[in-house]
Design a protein around this motif. Structure first.
Motif, PDB file in Angstrom:
ATOM      1  N   ALA A  19      56.083  47.584  31.350  1.00  0.00           N
ATOM      2  CA  ALA A  19      55.474  48.965  31.496  1.00  0.00           C
ATOM      3  C   ALA A  19      54.074  48.823  31.197  1.00  0.00           C
ATOM      4  N   PHE A  20      53.602  48.300  30.044  1.00  0.00           N
ATOM      5  CA  PHE A  20      52.251  48.175  29.411  1.00  0.00           C
ATOM      6  C   PHE A  20      51.301  47.704  30.735  1.00  0.00           C
ATOM      7  N   CYS A  21      51.716  46.607  31.338  1.00  0.00           N
ATOM      8  CA  CYS A  21      51.191  45.948  32.457  1.00  0.00           C
ATOM      9  C   CYS A  21      50.906  47.050  33.486  1.00  0.00           C
ATOM     10  N   GLY A  22      51.805  47.760  33.681  1.00  0.00           N
ATOM     11  CA  GLY A  22      51.754  48.577  34.825  1.00  0.00           C
ATOM     12  C   GLY A  22      50.963  49.677  34.563  1.00  0.00           C
ATOM     13  N   VAL A  23      50.633  50.330  33.417  1.00  0.00           N
ATOM     14  CA  VAL A  23      49.875  51.479  32.860  1.00  0.00           C
ATOM     15  C   VAL A  23      48.507  50.876  32.737  1.00  0.00           C
ATOM     16  N   VAL A  24      48.163  49.464  32.572  1.00  0.00           N
ATOM     17  CA  VAL A  24      46.901  48.965  32.668  1.00  0.00           C
ATOM     18  C   VAL A  24      46.423  48.967  34.073  1.00  0.00           C
ATOM     19  N   ALA A  25      47.352  48.508  34.997  1.00  0.00           N
ATOM     20  CA  ALA A  25      47.039  48.373  36.413  1.00  0.00           C
ATOM     21  C   ALA A  25      46.818  49.466  36.871  1.00  0.00           C
ATOM     22  N   TRP A  26      47.508  50.562  36.796  1.00  0.00           N
ATOM     23  CA  TRP A  26      47.367  51.865  37.200  1.00  0.00           C
ATOM     24  C   TRP A  26      45.988  52.566  36.614  1.00  0.00           C
ATOM     25  N   ALA A  27      45.576  52.315  35.264  1.00  0.00           N
ATOM     26  CA  ALA A  27      44.354  52.697  34.791  1.00  0.00           C
ATOM     27  C   ALA A  27      43.057  52.092  35.397  1.00  0.00           C
ATOM     28  N   LEU A  28      43.098  50.880  35.782  1.00  0.00           N
ATOM     29  CA  LEU A  28      42.053  50.234  36.187  1.00  0.00           C
ATOM     30  C   LEU A  28      41.928  50.286  37.597  1.00  0.00           C
ATOM     31  N   ALA A  29      42.982  50.792  38.555  1.00  0.00           N
ATOM     32  CA  ALA A  29      43.049  50.806  39.912  1.00  0.00           C
ATOM     33  C   ALA A  29      41.661  51.683  40.606  1.00  0.00           C
ATOM     34  N   ARG A  30      40.906  51.170  41.303  1.00  0.00           N
ATOM     35  CA  ARG A  30      39.769  51.827  41.962  1.00  0.00           C
ATOM     36  C   ARG A  30      39.971  53.161  42.441  1.00  0.00           C
ATOM     37  N   ASN A  32      41.488  55.403  41.349  1.00  0.00           N
ATOM     38  CA  ASN A  32      41.624  56.592  40.299  1.00  0.00           C
ATOM     39  C   ASN A  32      40.418  56.758  39.655  1.00  0.00           C
ATOM     40  N   GLN A  33      39.439  56.024  39.957  1.00  0.00           N
ATOM     41  CA  GLN A  33      38.161  55.817  39.417  1.00  0.00           C
ATOM     42  C   GLN A  33      37.436  57.253  39.672  1.00  0.00           C
ATOM     43  N   ALA A  34      37.554  57.815  40.525  1.00  0.00           N
ATOM     44  CA  ALA A  34      36.767  59.063  40.777  1.00  0.00           C
ATOM     45  C   ALA A  34      37.326  60.296  39.805  1.00  0.00           C
ATOM     46  N   ALA A  35      38.830  60.160  39.802  1.00  0.00           N
ATOM     47  CA  ALA A  35      39.373  61.228  38.894  1.00  0.00           C
ATOM     48  C   ALA A  35      39.252  60.992  37.621  1.00  0.00           C
ATOM     49  N   PHE A  36      39.207  59.939  37.052  1.00  0.00           N
ATOM     50  CA  PHE A  36      38.793  59.427  35.541  1.00  0.00           C
ATOM     51  C   PHE A  36      37.410  59.797  35.150  1.00  0.00           C
ATOM     52  N   ASP A  37      36.521  59.678  36.264  1.00  0.00           N
ATOM     53  CA  ASP A  37      35.027  59.795  36.008  1.00  0.00           C
ATOM     54  C   ASP A  37      34.954  61.271  35.709  1.00  0.00           C
ATOM     55  N   GLU A  38      35.435  62.166  36.702  1.00  0.00           N
ATOM     56  CA  GLU A  38      35.404  63.438  36.693  1.00  0.00           C
ATOM     57  C   GLU A  38      36.175  64.083  35.361  1.00  0.00           C
ATOM     58  N   ALA A  39      37.169  63.574  34.934  1.00  0.00           N
ATOM     59  CA  ALA A  39      37.878  63.940  33.374  1.00  0.00           C
ATOM     60  C   ALA A  39      37.028  63.602  32.506  1.00  0.00           C
TER      61      ALA A  39
END
Length: 57
Positions: A19-30, A32-39
């Motif tokens: 589950a931890f590896c899945g969350v890390v992969a989700w957080a580092l996925a390209r 999602n980058q635009a949404a995280f930059d906006e946040a």
């Protein structure tokens, strides 16, 4: 098959790691980058370069 407490603990540990590896992969996925930059810019959305009238300096 005898399932003891240590086997259960090992299984929960492995599932937690996956589950931890899945969350890390989700957080580092390209994708999602635009949404995280906006946040990341949200705390600064209401700020201006100079203080407005009525605000303490």
């Amino acid at each position: 098959m005898d399932l003891d407490l240590n086997s259960l603990r090992a299984g929960v540990t492995v599932l937690s790691f996956l589950a931890f590896c899945g969350v890390v992969a989700w957080a580092l996925a390209r994708r999602n980058q635009a949404a995280f930059d906006e946040a990341a810019r949200l705390p600064f959305a209401g700020e201006s370069a100079s203080p407005s009238e009525g605000e303490p300096r």
